[in-house]
Scaffold this motif. Sequence first.
Motif, PDB file in Angstrom:
ATOM      1  N   LYS B  22       0.850  -1.187   0.000  1.00 33.60           N
ATOM      2  CA  LYS B  22       0.000   0.000   0.000  1.00 33.60           C
ATOM      3  C   LYS B  22       0.888   1.240   0.000  1.00 33.60           C
ATOM      4  N   VAL B  23       0.638   2.182  -0.914  1.00 25.20           N
ATOM      5  CA  VAL B  23       1.505   3.356  -0.976  1.00 25.20           C
ATOM      6  C   VAL B  23       0.758   4.672  -0.759  1.00 25.20           C
ATOM      7  N   VAL B  24      -0.577   4.654  -0.852  1.00 23.86           N
ATOM      8  CA  VAL B  24      -1.353   5.867  -0.562  1.00 23.86           C
ATOM      9  C   VAL B  24      -2.421   5.510   0.464  1.00 23.86           C
ATOM     10  N   ASN B  43       9.769  12.841  -3.888  1.00 21.05           N
ATOM     11  CA  ASN B  43       9.922  11.588  -4.618  1.00 21.05           C
ATOM     12  C   ASN B  43       9.199  10.438  -3.942  1.00 21.05           C
ATOM     13  N   GLY B  44       8.408   9.702  -4.729  1.00 21.83           N
ATOM     14  CA  GLY B  44       7.802   8.484  -4.196  1.00 21.83           C
ATOM     15  C   GLY B  44       6.723   8.725  -3.165  1.00 21.83           C
ATOM     16  N   SER B  45       6.196   9.940  -3.072  1.00 21.43           N
ATOM     17  CA  SER B  45       5.185  10.200  -2.050  1.00 21.43           C
ATOM     18  C   SER B  45       3.801   9.701  -2.473  1.00 21.43           C
ATOM     19  N   LYS B  47       2.139  10.699  -5.612  1.00 23.87           N
ATOM     20  CA  LYS B  47       1.386  11.624  -6.475  1.00 23.87           C
ATOM     21  C   LYS B  47       0.940  10.941  -7.774  1.00 23.87           C
ATOM     22  N   SER B  48       1.906  10.326  -8.447  1.00 28.92           N
ATOM     23  CA  SER B  48       1.553   9.673  -9.715  1.00 28.92           C
ATOM     24  C   SER B  48       0.575   8.537  -9.491  1.00 28.92           C
ATOM     25  N   THR B  49       0.706   7.872  -8.356  1.00 31.88           N
ATOM     26  CA  THR B  49      -0.205   6.768  -8.046  1.00 31.88           C
ATOM     27  C   THR B  49      -1.642   7.277  -7.984  1.00 31.88           C
ATOM     28  N   ILE B  50      -1.847   8.435  -7.368  1.00 33.41           N
ATOM     29  CA  ILE B  50      -3.197   9.005  -7.317  1.00 33.41           C
ATOM     30  C   ILE B  50      -3.692   9.325  -8.732  1.00 33.41           C
ATOM     31  N   LEU B  51      -2.806   9.906  -9.551  1.00 32.10           N
ATOM     32  CA  LEU B  51      -3.207  10.204 -10.934  1.00 32.10           C
ATOM     33  C   LEU B  51      -3.577   8.925 -11.676  1.00 32.10           C
ATOM     34  N   ARG B  52      -2.777   7.874 -11.450  1.00 31.73           N
ATOM     35  CA  ARG B  52      -3.058   6.608 -12.134  1.00 31.73           C
ATOM     36  C   ARG B  52      -4.423   6.063 -11.729  1.00 31.73           C
ATOM     37  N   ALA B  53      -4.774   6.234 -10.480  1.00 34.06           N
ATOM     38  CA  ALA B  53      -6.088   5.747 -10.038  1.00 34.06           C
ATOM     39  C   ALA B  53      -7.195   6.565 -10.696  1.00 34.06           C
ATOM     40  N   PRO B  89       0.876  12.377 -19.433  1.00 36.69           N
ATOM     41  CA  PRO B  89       1.684  11.592 -18.511  1.00 36.69           C
ATOM     42  C   PRO B  89       3.081  12.168 -18.324  1.00 36.69           C
ATOM     43  N   MET B  90       3.738  11.669 -17.294  1.00 29.88           N
ATOM     44  CA  MET B  90       5.140  12.025 -17.100  1.00 29.88           C
ATOM     45  C   MET B  90       5.927  11.528 -18.314  1.00 29.88           C
ATOM     46  N   GLY B  91       6.863  12.318 -18.759  1.00 36.24           N
ATOM     47  CA  GLY B  91       7.664  11.914 -19.914  1.00 36.24           C
ATOM     48  C   GLY B  91       6.965  12.194 -21.240  1.00 36.24           C
ATOM     49  N   ASP B 166       1.099  15.304 -15.239  1.00 35.77           N
ATOM     50  CA  ASP B 166       2.067  14.676 -14.339  1.00 35.77           C
ATOM     51  C   ASP B 166       3.465  15.223 -14.596  1.00 35.77           C
ATOM     52  N   GLU B 167       3.954  16.012 -13.672  1.00 39.20           N
ATOM     53  CA  GLU B 167       5.299  16.595 -13.713  1.00 39.20           C
ATOM     54  C   GLU B 167       5.682  17.215 -15.056  1.00 39.20           C
ATOM     55  N   PRO B 168       4.915  18.213 -15.485  1.00 44.71           N
ATOM     56  CA  PRO B 168       5.260  18.865 -16.753  1.00 44.71           C
ATOM     57  C   PRO B 168       6.614  19.574 -16.706  1.00 44.71           C
ATOM     58  N   GLU B 198       3.273  17.809  -9.230  1.00 45.19           N
ATOM     59  CA  GLU B 198       4.602  18.401  -9.392  1.00 45.19           C
ATOM     60  C   GLU B 198       5.488  18.162  -8.183  1.00 45.19           C
ATOM     61  N   GLN B 199       6.791  18.093  -8.437  1.00 45.52           N
ATOM     62  CA  GLN B 199       7.771  18.176  -7.354  1.00 45.52           C
ATOM     63  C   GLN B 199       8.211  19.613  -7.156  1.00 45.52           C
ATOM     64  N   ASN B 200       7.980  20.420  -8.206  1.00 45.56           N
ATOM     65  CA  ASN B 200       8.410  21.804  -8.171  1.00 45.56           C
ATOM     66  C   ASN B 200       7.395  22.652  -7.391  1.00 45.56           C
TER      67      ASN B 200
HETATM   68  N1  ATP Z   1       4.344   0.097 -10.775  1.00 48.32           N
HETATM   69  C1  ATP Z   1       4.712   0.104  -9.487  1.00 48.32           C
HETATM   70  N2  ATP Z   1       4.879  -1.064  -8.822  1.00 48.32           N
HETATM   71  C2  ATP Z   1       5.245  -1.071  -7.527  1.00 48.32           C
HETATM   72  N3  ATP Z   1       5.460   0.010  -6.802  1.00 48.32           N
HETATM   73  C3  ATP Z   1       5.304   1.207  -7.386  1.00 48.32           C
HETATM   74  C4  ATP Z   1       4.921   1.310  -8.765  1.00 48.32           C
HETATM   75  N4  ATP Z   1       4.851   2.620  -9.099  1.00 48.32           N
HETATM   76  C5  ATP Z   1       5.167   3.296  -7.976  1.00 48.32           C
HETATM   77  N5  ATP Z   1       5.440   2.452  -6.961  1.00 48.32           N
HETATM   78  C6  ATP Z   1       5.789   2.839  -5.602  1.00 48.32           C
HETATM   79  O1  ATP Z   1       4.752   3.628  -5.081  1.00 48.32           O
HETATM   80  C7  ATP Z   1       5.271   4.715  -4.328  1.00 48.32           C
HETATM   81  C8  ATP Z   1       4.693   5.998  -4.855  1.00 48.32           C
HETATM   82  O2  ATP Z   1       5.123   6.179  -6.199  1.00 48.32           O
HETATM   83  P1  ATP Z   1       4.602   7.355  -7.120  1.00 48.32           P
HETATM   84  O3  ATP Z   1       5.113   7.095  -8.487  1.00 48.32           O
HETATM   85  O4  ATP Z   1       3.158   7.519  -6.944  1.00 48.32           O
HETATM   86  O5  ATP Z   1       5.375   8.582  -6.485  1.00 48.32           O
HETATM   87  P2  ATP Z   1       5.450  10.092  -6.972  1.00 48.32           P
HETATM   88  O6  ATP Z   1       4.949  10.908  -5.848  1.00 48.32           O
HETATM   89  O7  ATP Z   1       4.788  10.249  -8.280  1.00 48.32           O
HETATM   90  O8  ATP Z   1       6.994  10.260  -7.094  1.00 48.32           O
HETATM   91  P3  ATP Z   1       7.846  11.066  -8.200  1.00 48.32           P
HETATM   92  O9  ATP Z   1       7.770  12.490  -7.824  1.00 48.32           O
HETATM   93  O10 ATP Z   1       9.214  10.506  -8.027  1.00 48.32           O
HETATM   94  O11 ATP Z   1       7.238  10.774  -9.520  1.00 48.32           O
HETATM   95  C9  ATP Z   1       6.777   4.634  -4.435  1.00 48.32           C
HETATM   96  O12 ATP Z   1       7.270   4.064  -3.253  1.00 48.32           O
HETATM   97  C10 ATP Z   1       7.019   3.721  -5.592  1.00 48.32           C
HETATM   98  O13 ATP Z   1       8.180   2.976  -5.398  1.00 48.32           O
END
Ligand code: ATP
Lengths: 295, 241
Positions: B22-24, B43-45, B47-53, B89-91, B166-168, B198-200
Amino acid sequence: MMFDYVSFLQNLSNGVLIGGVYALIGVGLTLVFGVMKIINFAHGDFVILGMYCAVLLNSLLGWDPYLSLLVAMPLGFMAGALLQRLVLSRLMEAPPESSLLVTLGLALVIGNILLLTFGAEPKSVNVSYASSTVSLGKVSFSIILLLAGLATMVVIAGLYTVLNHTELGRAIRATADNRLGAELVGINTRWIEAVVFGIGMALAVTAGVVLIPLLFATPTFSGAIFTLKAFVVTVLGGLGNIGAAIAGGLLLGVVEVMGASYLTSDYRDAYGLLVFLLILLLRPEGLFGKTVKRV
Amino acid sequence: MSDQADNVLSVQNVDLGYGSLKVVFDASLTVKSGELVGLIGGNGSGKSTILRAVSGMIKPWKGTIHFDGQEVSGRKPHEMARLGLAHVPMGRQLFGNMTVHDNLLLGASLPAARDRRDENLEKVLTLFPDLKKYAREKAVQLSGGQQQMVAIARGLMLGPKMILLDEPSLGLSPLLVKDVMAAIRRVADTGMPILLVEQNVKQVLQVSDRAYVLENGYQVLDGPSSALQGNEMIKKAYLGL
Ligand SMILES: Nc1ncnc2c1ncn2[C@@H]1O[C@H](COP(=O)(O)OP(=O)(O)OP(=O)(O)O)[C@@H](O)[C@H]1O
Ligand SMILES: [Mg+2]
């Protein structure tokens, strides 16, 4: 001894015309590679299927081989699209070598079905105009070679138009360029793959049909030879690049005809491979490739 | 609770993760029509995971996601696109070997967007007039900042009801980051709701209306961006003051 310009021009034109057909085969292979990132080892067997399609329609209905294009092309397209949907689409998540095994398996299946159906003896279609020629100065062009070259040009021009001037073509290019990006903008990439594999197969059977007045079809052996030629053509040019595959095809045709004429015709199929090896030694990225990626 | 009716996006108490990780944890956020909302964190907080959901790439373990008045958790990305959600998306994921013009047209690949393609192209080019100059160039030949503009413009070609970014600013020089942020503000000023990840932090707080702060998967702060700019914790952790 004087250099014989007439026979040189004769060989050159024959080489270009037959090379056009090789280009047609190579373009199908390279298009499929560009979009699906797989090398279709059954591509040569699709060519043979085209040949037998013309043989069958000729022996059953007495059709002229070129007329059978009307059946072979749409059928080839549908068969290719179906093969992709039913077989290759299951490999999406699989490791890369599985597509090699599956397409090689497909080649074996096609070859052996043809063997069971038509027997092992070589088959061809004799047309009344097989030895007719038209002359331009002292150079004469065989009608069936000219028809092969013409068919190739029309089909490749058609493909070019579809790819560069239609919505479908834009979606195909986008999928080849960046699959994830294509999905994000809502392109159904699985559908695009089916269409592309269908086009690849349609091009291959077209090549088979236009070759049947020139060559004999044999069920299991010649498929591999055409796959090899297609592979040489595409790698010569740089994999995934259609214009380069056309140039590669023309080059292969000319090399084969020149080699057969000035050296010995026994090794006709080997000359292409020889040039292939030489070019890869000197330019590993292919004739038109931009960068060498060494890992 | 705020008035649900004018929320374009409402994420309620979601838990998100990958595999068994669980990450969020219990995240909630809303974006109202016309709002530019920031989602910031290190980093890794998560953010992108929430966007993906939100865009349907992963399914929430718990909680609900409403978009444009419908419950959408568990929908697939192409369904979300069809509902009017554009994800940049990012990238960037541009079509590098195709022209900028082709990239923009491809943004309107869905049937509904196709019907209004010319109209949307005109709107997008008014917002990003520079793109007219590069229309015939291959996307890969543009600078990072220009590419980011193309990515946002391509997202707008969908004619979306909302856009996720995502992180423009990723990989851009500070000067270009300013340009891109200004462009994002221009898009928001047309009334387009935006969720900006954003990280910025500094730049986001300057352009956004509201923001949420995420740390190790937990929401630690949220509020009007101007208030967050003055927040002691933010100043220390993100602004280096
Ligand atoms: N596809 C994945 N499989 C497993 N773990 C993941 C996956 N994508 C992200 N994680 C983990 O989930 C956590 C949150 O990642 P996430 O990409 O949402 O962070 P972020 O806030 O977008 O970071 P960044 O600013 O570096 O993009 C991190 O610990 C990461 O390692
Ligand atoms: Mg991220």
